[in-house]
Scaffold this motif. Structure first.
Motif, mmCIF file in Angstrom:
data_model
loop_
_atom_site.group_PDB
_atom_site.id
_atom_site.type_symbol
_atom_site.label_atom_id
_atom_site.label_comp_id
_atom_site.label_asym_id
_atom_site.label_seq_id
_atom_site.Cartn_x
_atom_site.Cartn_y
_atom_site.Cartn_z
ATOM 1 N N SER A 9 32.551 -27.080 -23.077
ATOM 2 C CA SER A 9 33.771 -27.047 -22.068
ATOM 3 C C SER A 9 35.022 -26.717 -22.263
ATOM 4 O O SER A 9 34.110 -25.838 -24.665
ATOM 5 C CB SER A 9 34.541 -28.848 -22.349
ATOM 6 O OG SER A 9 35.857 -28.207 -22.477
ATOM 7 N N SER A 14 37.918 -32.306 -25.778
ATOM 8 C CA SER A 14 37.631 -32.794 -24.487
ATOM 9 C C SER A 14 36.974 -33.898 -23.671
ATOM 10 O O SER A 14 36.976 -34.570 -24.713
ATOM 11 C CB SER A 14 36.523 -31.693 -23.495
ATOM 12 O OG SER A 14 35.110 -31.823 -24.398
ATOM 13 N N THR A 16 34.377 -34.771 -22.015
ATOM 14 C CA THR A 16 33.102 -34.411 -23.075
ATOM 15 C C THR A 16 33.132 -34.249 -24.644
ATOM 16 O O THR A 16 31.611 -35.868 -24.635
ATOM 17 C CB THR A 16 32.196 -33.512 -22.479
ATOM 18 O OG1 THR A 16 32.885 -32.882 -20.648
ATOM 19 C CG2 THR A 16 30.799 -33.176 -21.995
ATOM 20 N N ASN A 83 32.493 -29.947 -15.194
ATOM 21 C CA ASN A 83 32.182 -29.987 -14.007
ATOM 22 C C ASN A 83 33.190 -28.643 -13.512
ATOM 23 O O ASN A 83 34.549 -28.598 -13.328
ATOM 24 C CB ASN A 83 32.448 -31.281 -13.161
ATOM 25 C CG ASN A 83 32.462 -30.254 -11.191
ATOM 26 O OD1 ASN A 83 32.024 -28.897 -11.104
ATOM 27 N ND2 ASN A 83 33.027 -30.904 -10.488
ATOM 28 N N GLY A 116 37.195 -33.384 -13.215
ATOM 29 C CA GLY A 116 38.457 -33.549 -12.985
ATOM 30 C C GLY A 116 39.130 -33.603 -11.497
ATOM 31 O O GLY A 116 39.850 -34.569 -11.156
HETATM 32 C C1 LIG Z 1 37.071 -23.354 -14.388
HETATM 33 C C2 LIG Z 1 37.546 -24.014 -13.756
HETATM 34 C C3 LIG Z 1 36.369 -25.048 -12.514
HETATM 35 C C4 LIG Z 1 36.726 -26.357 -12.020
HETATM 36 N N1 LIG Z 1 36.019 -26.475 -11.034
HETATM 37 C C5 LIG Z 1 36.678 -27.940 -10.384
HETATM 38 C C6 LIG Z 1 35.429 -28.529 -9.537
HETATM 39 O O1 LIG Z 1 34.510 -27.876 -9.379
HETATM 40 N N2 LIG Z 1 35.490 -30.144 -9.813
HETATM 41 C C7 LIG Z 1 35.789 -30.563 -10.118
HETATM 42 O O2 LIG Z 1 35.960 -31.661 -10.024
HETATM 43 N N3 LIG Z 1 36.646 -30.189 -11.536
HETATM 44 C C8 LIG Z 1 36.647 -29.309 -11.625
HETATM 45 N N4 LIG Z 1 37.258 -28.629 -12.995
HETATM 46 C C9 LIG Z 1 38.241 -29.762 -13.644
HETATM 47 C C10 LIG Z 1 37.516 -29.979 -14.686
HETATM 48 O O3 LIG Z 1 36.305 -30.751 -14.302
HETATM 49 C C11 LIG Z 1 38.642 -31.291 -15.800
HETATM 50 O O4 LIG Z 1 39.584 -30.003 -15.733
HETATM 51 C C12 LIG Z 1 37.742 -31.604 -16.192
HETATM 52 O O5 LIG Z 1 38.295 -32.316 -17.273
HETATM 53 C C13 LIG Z 1 36.713 -30.937 -17.332
HETATM 54 O O6 LIG Z 1 36.649 -31.613 -18.454
HETATM 55 P P1 LIG Z 1 36.664 -31.705 -20.026
HETATM 56 O O7 LIG Z 1 37.912 -32.434 -20.897
HETATM 57 O O8 LIG Z 1 35.042 -32.194 -21.191
HETATM 58 O O9 LIG Z 1 36.615 -29.939 -20.370
HETATM 59 C C14 LIG Z 1 37.533 -27.444 -13.213
HETATM 60 C C15 LIG Z 1 38.297 -26.736 -14.273
HETATM 61 C C16 LIG Z 1 38.225 -25.204 -14.308
HETATM 62 C C17 LIG Z 1 38.963 -25.144 -16.194
#
Ligand SMILES: Cc1cc2nc3c(=O)[nH]c(=O)nc-3n(C[C@H](O)[C@H](O)[C@H](O)COP(=O)(O)O)c2cc1C
Length: 189
Positions: A9, A14, A16, A83, A116
């Motif tokens: 992340s 996060s 994750t 993701n 997300g």
């Molecule tokens: C560059 C970027 C691309 C993302 N693309 C997607 C996506 O394609 N599909 C989705 O469901 N969420 C997407 N998200 C949202 C992240 O999956 C979400 O913020 C999630 O909480 C991240 O998990 P983490 O807290 O473990 O980093 C994206 C976020 C970022 C920053």
């Protein structure tokens, strides 16, 4: 046996990472296996670059070296990713690019991700291809959560809240422990 979870992340605290903390607790219920987290949001590493043109901060080099040493010592891995645009994060891919088949060969690898938006396991299918290329053994059970599966404590720390995913996480850990203890592919190393 030592396990290394690499978290890809871009943010600290996060979802994750919270899943990783839950997994550590589950591994602790087994005498045989410990899990350590290498969170790339806390220990960032530089982009792989053979040009020699770019100056790499000392801290980034240190983190990369630490990752390589821990990966070489690990008996199994967990790869954790958010993701991002329908696949696993560039940060995680960059970290894997700093490692080699010698780190992964015939070692069990568990895969987890968090979305997300619309929950998806597609980042994990993509990671399976990478793990196979590194000659690791990606175990069949995997975990794909959504932001909604997590809560926050009063001091803002995330934790895995959803009970079904807690159960899945336990089965996931049991499966990895079974692979590690039985080492079905050890003779192929
Ligand atoms: C560059 C970027 C691309 C993302 N693309 C997607 C996506 O394609 N599909 C989705 O469901 N969420 C997407 N998200 C949202 C992240 O999956 C979400 O913020 C999630 O909480 C991240 O998990 P983490 O807290 O473990 O980093 C994206 C976020 C970022 C920053």
């Amino acid at each position: 046996m030592k396990g290394l979870m690499i978290i890809g992340s871009a943010q600290q605290n996060s979802h994750t990472r919270a899943l990783g903390q839950y997994l550590i607790g589950q591994f602790n219920t087994h005498d045989c296996c410990d899990l350590e987290i290498f969170d790339l949001a806390e220990k960032p590493i530089h982009t792989l670059d053979f040009t020699g043109v770019n100056e790499v901060p000392e801290a980034y080099q240190q983190h990369a070296k630490e990752l390589q040493e821990k990966a070489r010592e690990a008996d199994f891995f967990i790869l954790g990713t958010p993701n991002y645009h329908g696949t696993f994060s560039g940060n995680l891919k960059n970290a894997l690019d700093h490692l080699t088949m010698d780190d992964f060969k015939m070692k069990p690898v568990g895969l987890v991700c968090n979305s997300g938006g619309i929950v998806s396991s597609e980042p994990l299918s993509h990671l399976r291809v990478v793990v196979r290329t590194l000659l690791g053994i990606a175990v069949p059970t995997q975990i794909a959560t959504h932001d909604h599966d997590y809560g926050k404590t009063e001091d803002g720390k995330r934790y895995l809240k959803d009970e079904e995913f807690q159960l899945r996480a336990r089965l996931f850990v049991d499966q990895i422990v079974s692979f590690v203890n039985n080492a079905p592919y050890d003779h192929l190393k």
